[in-house]
Every structure is written in C-alpha cells, then in structure tokens.
Design an enzyme around this catalytic site. Sequence first.
Site, short mmCIF file in Angstrom:
data_model
loop_
_atom_site.label_atom_id
_atom_site.label_comp_id
_atom_site.label_asym_id
_atom_site.label_seq_id
_atom_site.Cartn_x
_atom_site.Cartn_y
_atom_site.Cartn_z
N ASP A 62 0.79 -1.05 0.06
CA ASP A 62 0.07 0.15 -0.12
C ASP A 62 0.77 1.34 -0.05
OD1 ASP A 62 -2.32 1.42 0.69
OD2 ASP A 62 -1.43 1.93 2.49
N ASP A 261 -1.18 -0.81 6.32
CA ASP A 261 -1.32 -0.16 7.49
C ASP A 261 -2.78 0.18 7.92
OD1 ASP A 261 -1.08 1.99 5.62
OD2 ASP A 261 -0.77 3.19 7.37
N ASP A 265 -7.13 -1.68 4.26
CA ASP A 265 -5.97 -2.58 3.49
C ASP A 265 -6.57 -3.76 4.28
OD1 ASP A 265 -4.65 -0.79 2.22
OD2 ASP A 265 -3.27 -0.39 4.33
#
Length: 373
Positions: A62, A261, A265
């Site tokens: 990410d 995080d 996600d």
Amino acid sequence: GTFLFTLTVVIAVLIIACPCALGLATPTSIMVGTGKGAEHGILIKDAEALENFRKIDFVVFDKTGTLTEGKPRVTDVVAFGNAKKDEVLQIAASGEKKSEHPLAEAIVNEAEERKLKLFEVADFNAIPGHGIEINLGQSKIFLGNEKLMNDQNIDLKTAGEESIRLANEGKTPMFIAKDNNLLGIIAVADVLKENSEKAVKELHKLKIKVAMLTGDNKRTAEAIARTVGIDLVLAEVLPVDKSKEVKKLQEKGHTVAMVGDGINDAPALTQADVGVAIGAGTDVAIESAQIVLMRSDLLDVVKAYKLSVATLRNIKQNLLWAFGYNTTGIPIAAGLLYPFDGFLLSPVIAAAAMALSSISVVSNALRLKKVRL
C-alpha cells in the site's frame, strides 16, 4: 531364540523407534524461528505464515503510510479565474476539517499554519475513493480527484497542464470546484520512508516482484514508482477494490504478500497468501494480518522472507535426520545384523541413541538463532 533374546530385541526396537526426534523436528524449528523473528521486531502469528512466506513471488505495498510516512503536506496551491490561493485553501480546509483522511489533515494543517479562518459548512458528504461534497452558504462545493470532477461534469481544461506537472512531480493534485466552476488545485505530497527504495531493491535481489497499490491518479503513482523501482503500479483503486487487485494477481498464478497499515487494507491483507501489517498501523490491519512488523521498517519484509527460508530448510534437515535415524536404527535393533556377525543392539545403547537423536534435532533447530537476516 530364547525369551530373553526376544525380549531384548523388542525393547531395543521400542526404544529406538520412539518418535521423539520426529515429533520435535518441526515444532522446535518453528519455535526458534518465531523467537528469532520477535528479536528483530517481526511478530509471526502462526506457523502457516512462516511456511508460506518463502513461496512469495509478488509483494504488494500500500502507498500511504506503508511506502510513505503517511504524513502528507501541502506543497502547492493553484487558483484559477478570479479566485485567490488563500481563498481556495480556506474553502478546502473548511470542508476537510470533518474528514479523517490523511490528505484532508494536511490541508487543514496548512490552513491553520497560514492562520486562515475556516467557514462553517453544512451537509458534509464523503464519497469514498473520490473526495467530498459540502454546502457552503448557498453554494455547493466539490473537493477531490479527477474522477469526482468528471462525475460532476466540471470542466478541467484550464487545469490540464498544472495537474500533469504536479502529478509528474509525484504530488497528488486535488481539485476544488464551486457551483460547477473550477476554483483551483491543492497539491499534496507524502515523503517516502527511509528504507522504501532499499527494501524494493532487496526484494528484487531475491527475485520477488513488487507492486504498489494506491488510490492516487496513475501519473502520480507512476512518478513515485519510478523513484522506488516498483514493477507494477495499481493506481486509482477504490478502497473496496484493493482485495480484488490482490486476487487478480493470485489468479495469474502468483503467491502474494500484501503489506498495509490502514482499515481499508484489511480485506486485502486477508485475501493475500500472507498478510503483513505495519506495527504503527490501525488495530484492524494488525488483527487481519498474519505477520506484524513492529518497527514499521519495510526491510523487515526481506528479513521475514529470509527467516522463512532458513526455518523451512532447518525443518527439512531435522526431518531428514529423524527419518534417517529410524530407517537405519530400527532394522539393526530388530536384529538385522545378528545372523551375520551375532551383533545385537543393547536396549541401553538404543536408549542412548534415541536421546542423541533428540539432542541432535534440538541442537540443529537452535542453530537458527545464529542466522543472519
């Protein structure tokens, strides 16, 4: 033979066939391996994650908060028509003060630093993956990405060159419109983490490809990807579609690790073959992942891979010794050599050999403590 002869053989076989070494081979290595990971700030929740990580051939990162610091700041404010820069920022911050998005926080912080007075807004509406919509007085304000502007039929021709320039510099352009007229662009940038580029290079050395997953526009994402050395850019992805992008890679035959995080996600972390959460991330992400990087250092992804490889190699060595020991020892204990040279294995020697086998397996597992990650 006599009863004593038979009893000696039976006892020797039972002792030497005791599967202690076989039973210790896997759990001892896993215990030492997870302990080694903990020493390096890598929390491995289950043995399956430790086993599967060595099979990974694609790591998906990410962007915000994972590859970057997650602390974006406003870099540019561009006004169009009769609008002024401070006015553009003032209206944007007034709307974003109700949002929890990191980019919104950056805009509000910039307005506060410039000591701009914020307006009271009504009917705040967050549009996931696009931006926000608010009412300011008698006017309707839209603030967000290019998709939002296109959905509202707002002409972006006047912002064409500026938005391209900002995106090529790795900045995220956010457009602001009032009553369907474009007021300006606010560009926000997030600093890359110190070890992001190095982590990607180390993964490449291990022949693992790297992808970046982000909701940013493609031009901005590609500019960041070039800096870090990313192989695949998955840009303009809505939060609800992140897990779908991971699944697409899996359907192509890749074994995927997802590193993230945020709350958004979590589905992707669950979908991946191995989910890896950043320790400084949200509780939801940490709960969804199988591995947690407590130091939030992306180089620990490389260490986790090396630890997985070393642990599985150690387990195989232990199993090879345990099977080899039983395959060789049991026939001898059963009297295989007796017809040829009269050798009969004493139960005392069998007991010592069994203990030695277990000691050998445990000692080999403990060698994992000296593995350099």
